[in-house]
Design a protein around this motif. Structure first.
Motif, short mmCIF file in Angstrom:
data_model
loop_
_atom_site.label_atom_id
_atom_site.label_comp_id
_atom_site.label_asym_id
_atom_site.label_seq_id
_atom_site.Cartn_x
_atom_site.Cartn_y
_atom_site.Cartn_z
N GLY A 189 10.68 -8.05 7.25
CA GLY A 189 9.64 -9.03 7.53
C GLY A 189 9.34 -9.14 9.02
O GLY A 189 8.19 -9.25 9.43
N SER A 190 10.39 -9.09 9.85
CA SER A 190 10.21 -9.16 11.30
C SER A 190 9.41 -7.95 11.80
O SER A 190 8.52 -8.10 12.65
CB SER A 190 11.57 -9.22 12.00
N VAL A 191 9.72 -6.78 11.27
CA VAL A 191 9.00 -5.57 11.66
C VAL A 191 7.53 -5.68 11.27
O VAL A 191 6.63 -5.31 12.04
CB VAL A 191 9.64 -4.32 11.03
N LEU A 192 7.26 -6.20 10.08
CA LEU A 192 5.87 -6.35 9.63
C LEU A 192 5.10 -7.30 10.54
O LEU A 192 3.93 -7.05 10.87
CB LEU A 192 5.85 -6.87 8.19
N ILE A 193 5.73 -8.38 10.96
CA ILE A 193 5.07 -9.35 11.84
C ILE A 193 4.76 -8.72 13.19
O ILE A 193 3.66 -8.89 13.74
CB ILE A 193 5.95 -10.61 12.01
N VAL A 194 5.72 -7.97 13.74
CA VAL A 194 5.49 -7.29 15.02
C VAL A 194 4.36 -6.26 14.89
O VAL A 194 3.48 -6.19 15.76
CB VAL A 194 6.79 -6.60 15.50
N LEU A 195 4.37 -5.48 13.82
CA LEU A 195 3.32 -4.49 13.62
C LEU A 195 1.96 -5.15 13.45
O LEU A 195 0.95 -4.65 13.97
CB LEU A 195 3.64 -3.64 12.38
N PHE A 196 1.92 -6.27 12.75
CA PHE A 196 0.67 -7.01 12.57
C PHE A 196 0.13 -7.46 13.92
O PHE A 196 -1.07 -7.33 14.21
CB PHE A 196 0.92 -8.20 11.66
N ALA A 197 1.01 -7.99 14.77
CA ALA A 197 0.59 -8.45 16.10
C ALA A 197 0.07 -7.27 16.93
O ALA A 197 -0.92 -7.41 17.66
CB ALA A 197 1.74 -9.14 16.81
N LEU A 198 0.72 -6.13 16.84
CA LEU A 198 0.26 -4.95 17.58
C LEU A 198 -1.11 -4.48 17.09
O LEU A 198 -1.97 -4.10 17.89
CB LEU A 198 1.28 -3.81 17.44
N VAL A 199 -1.32 -4.52 15.78
CA VAL A 199 -2.63 -4.13 15.23
C VAL A 199 -3.72 -5.07 15.73
O VAL A 199 -4.82 -4.65 16.09
CB VAL A 199 -2.57 -4.13 13.70
N VAL A 200 -3.41 -6.37 15.76
CA VAL A 200 -4.38 -7.35 16.26
C VAL A 200 -4.74 -7.05 17.70
O VAL A 200 -5.92 -7.10 18.09
CB VAL A 200 -3.81 -8.77 16.12
N GLN A 201 -3.74 -6.73 18.51
CA GLN A 201 -4.01 -6.42 19.91
C GLN A 201 -4.90 -5.18 20.04
O GLN A 201 -5.84 -5.16 20.85
CB GLN A 201 -2.70 -6.19 20.66
N ILE A 202 -4.63 -4.17 19.26
CA ILE A 202 -5.44 -2.95 19.30
C ILE A 202 -6.87 -3.23 18.87
O ILE A 202 -7.82 -2.74 19.48
CB ILE A 202 -4.80 -1.86 18.41
N VAL A 203 -7.02 -4.06 17.83
CA VAL A 203 -8.37 -4.40 17.36
C VAL A 203 -9.17 -5.09 18.45
O VAL A 203 -10.35 -4.77 18.69
CB VAL A 203 -8.29 -5.29 16.10
#
Length: 228
Positions: A189-203
């Motif tokens: 779950g922690s990895v998913l949250i970090v990846l989600f935040a990174l995707v948001v930044q890229i967007v």
């Protein structure tokens, strides 16, 4: 590494209301709703105050005070006041978290536009609204988008606390994992949250590249003469 393999390799984590797709969608819904509501409040207010020059000090002081508010404490407070029958106890603290960066960056972006550029626009016969929309906003857009990006990343990370109220989101994997000693779920779950935040930044970086004028971007990275 084995915890990640156990979590992402388990077919049960990819289906049903408790699966990764469903939790990811819930996390996205909470985050997007909070960010949109914060934008509706902070962007117009920042544009107005930045354009008129009135109330700027109050905005900065209030925003800095708001940043010091503990999100988890607010969440508990609103749960006690409003109960858990709706998502309001989660959305309200997230909106309060998201407003300050958007408001301050919008205000600073508009206020920081070169006064000569503003005067030239008025000299061409543009009205106040036209100056704001055609001149000030395009120049201030990088800072406005920066505020939106900072708020979006904070909201995505903090939406994890929605799990404390029994609501969904990716935080369920973390909270439930600790409660049941399912550390594979906690790590996953922690990895998913970090990846989600990174995707948001890229967007947001892609949005900035697509919407900000090349001339404005070049001006931001080119130092003015006479300055170090």
């Amino acid at each position: 590494m084995s915890w990640l393999t156990d979590f992402f390799g388990d077919p049960a984590n990819w289906s049903g209301p408790d699966g990764i797709p469903a939790r990811l969608l819930e996390h996205l819904e909470f985050s997007a709703l909070a960010l949109v509501l914060a934008m509706l409040v902070a962007v117009p207010l920042g544009l107005l105050i930045g354009h008129t020059g009135k109330g700027g000090l109050l905005v900065v002081v209030t925003a800095n005070l708001a940043r010091a508010l503990p999100t988890l404490g607010l969440l508990v407070l609103f749960v006690l006041l409003l109960g858990t029958a709706s998502i309001l106890p989660v959305i309200i603290p997230l909106v309060l978290l998201a407003v300050p960066p958007i408001l301050v960056n919008t205000f600073e972006g508009i206020r920081g536009v070169d006064p000569e550029l503003r005067d030239a626009a008025y000299g061409m016969g543009l009205t106040g609204g036209q100056v704001l929309g055609r001149v000030l906003v395009p120049v201030a857009l990088p800072l406005i988008l920066l505020g939106l990006r900072l708020s979006a990343i904070q909201v995505v990370a903090t939406t994890t606390v929605a799990a404390y109220t029994g609501l969904g989101g990716l935080g369920r994997f973390v909270i439930d994992g600790f409660a049941t000693k399912d550390y594979a779920g906690v790590v996953g779950g922690s990895v998913l949250i970090v990846l989600f935040a990174l995707v948001v930044q890229i967007v947001f970086m892609l949005v900035q590249r697509a919407t900000v004028s090349p001339g404005v971007s070049q001006r931001l990275i080119t130092p003015k003469k006479g300055r170090l």
